[in-house]
Design a protein around this motif. Structure first.
Motif: not given
Length: 297
Positions: A165-175
């Motif tokens: 998974g993308p973990g925590y970060g910018l990708t998670a925020t967008v998701l």
């Protein structure tokens, strides 16, 4: 000579006033809208004016108390500091990315619910789209925090494929933001597609247009104002969000986080930062106005 009671006089005055307002509907409309318009001006526009004015103040470097001395130092810092420019551009980029993803996901879903599903199932599908909105915002975000955690359900599902998974970060925020605001994009597109006349689609087919050409030349131009209307919600809600990025964003910083962190330390700077999303959304609304989106809200 019979005297007229006060109650009868009052009833007569009310009837005369109602008759005058009936003959002059514009005056009646003005009287009806005066109270809510005053509330809008005082509560909403007044707070924005106070925000803008306080952005021109400064703070005492020792006590952090607000000093009402007029200065443009806060705005100069926003324009000259690379950190604030980067965060502002990142925030706008996140809002645009979420809006595009919502549009790409919402269109096929709305097309199915409005044009493909049977009339009996359509209300159930609309309820299914609305169901996530009934859950608490924090419950949904923390549920995604659990899903995206290391060794969480997403990692477990992707592990057989050799992925993680993308973990925590910018990708998670967008998701997570895409998940949160997706219903606001689906509903206006669903309504526009549902109101699309069948005769227009039949005429396109009779003229020899294939499905792809009908979609590009007929459906999309007629549904575009609804897409733009939904984008107003997804863009503005993503632009001002700061809770999601705090929960699943890791070290990612957006404008909302900077405003929140500076409210107690440097209120004028926080106010100056707060004017950035306001200015951006005003420009966005002016751009969407040309598409007819505001009439579709």
């Amino acid at each position: 000579m019979t005297s007229i009671s006060p109650a009868a006089r009052a009833a007569g005055s009310v009837r005369r006033l109602a008759g005058a307002l009936h003959r002059r509907p514009r005056i009646g409309l003005a009287v009806l809208l005066t109270a809510p318009m005053l509330w809008l001006v005082l509560a909403y526009l007044g707070s924005l004016a106070a925000l803008f004015l306080s952005a021109f103040w400064t703070t005492d470097s020792f006590t952090s108390e607000v000093v009402r001395i007029w200065t443009a130092q806060n705005f100069q810092e926003l324009l000259t500091s690379p950190v604030y420019r980067t965060v502002a551009l990142r925030t706008v980029g996140v809002a645009l990315t979420v809006t595009v993803l919502c549009a790409l996901i919402a269109f096929p879903l709305a097309f199915y619910t409005a044009r493909v599903a049977s009339p009996r199932r359509r209300p159930l599908l609309v309820v299914a789209v609305l169901t996530p909105l009934w859950a608490s915002y924090l419950v949904k975000v923390y549920a995604w925090r659990l899903i995206l955690s290391e060794g969480g359900p997403l990692d477990w599902a992707l592990k057989p494929l050799g992925l993680s998974g993308p973990g925590y970060g910018l990708t998670a925020t967008v998701l997570v933001l895409t998940y949160l605001w997706l219903p606001y994009m689906i509903l206006p597109i669903h309504t526009a597609l549902e109101q699309l006349p069948d005769s227009v689609l039949h005429a396109s087919a009779d003229l020899g247009a294939r499905a792809g050409r009908t979609l590009r030349s007929v459906v999309l131009p007629m549904v575009w104002p609804a897409v733009a209307a939904g984008s107003v919600f997804t863009f503005s809600l993503s632009l001002g969000d700061y809770i999601t990025v705090q929960i699943v964003g890791g070290k990612t910083q957006l404008i909302g986080n900077l405003v929140y962190s500076n409210v107690t330390l440097n209120l004028p700077l926080a106010a100056a930062l707060g004017t950035v999303p306001v200015a951006v959304i005003v420009l966005y609304l002016l751009a969407m106005r040309r598409t007819g989106a505001l009439r579709s809200l």
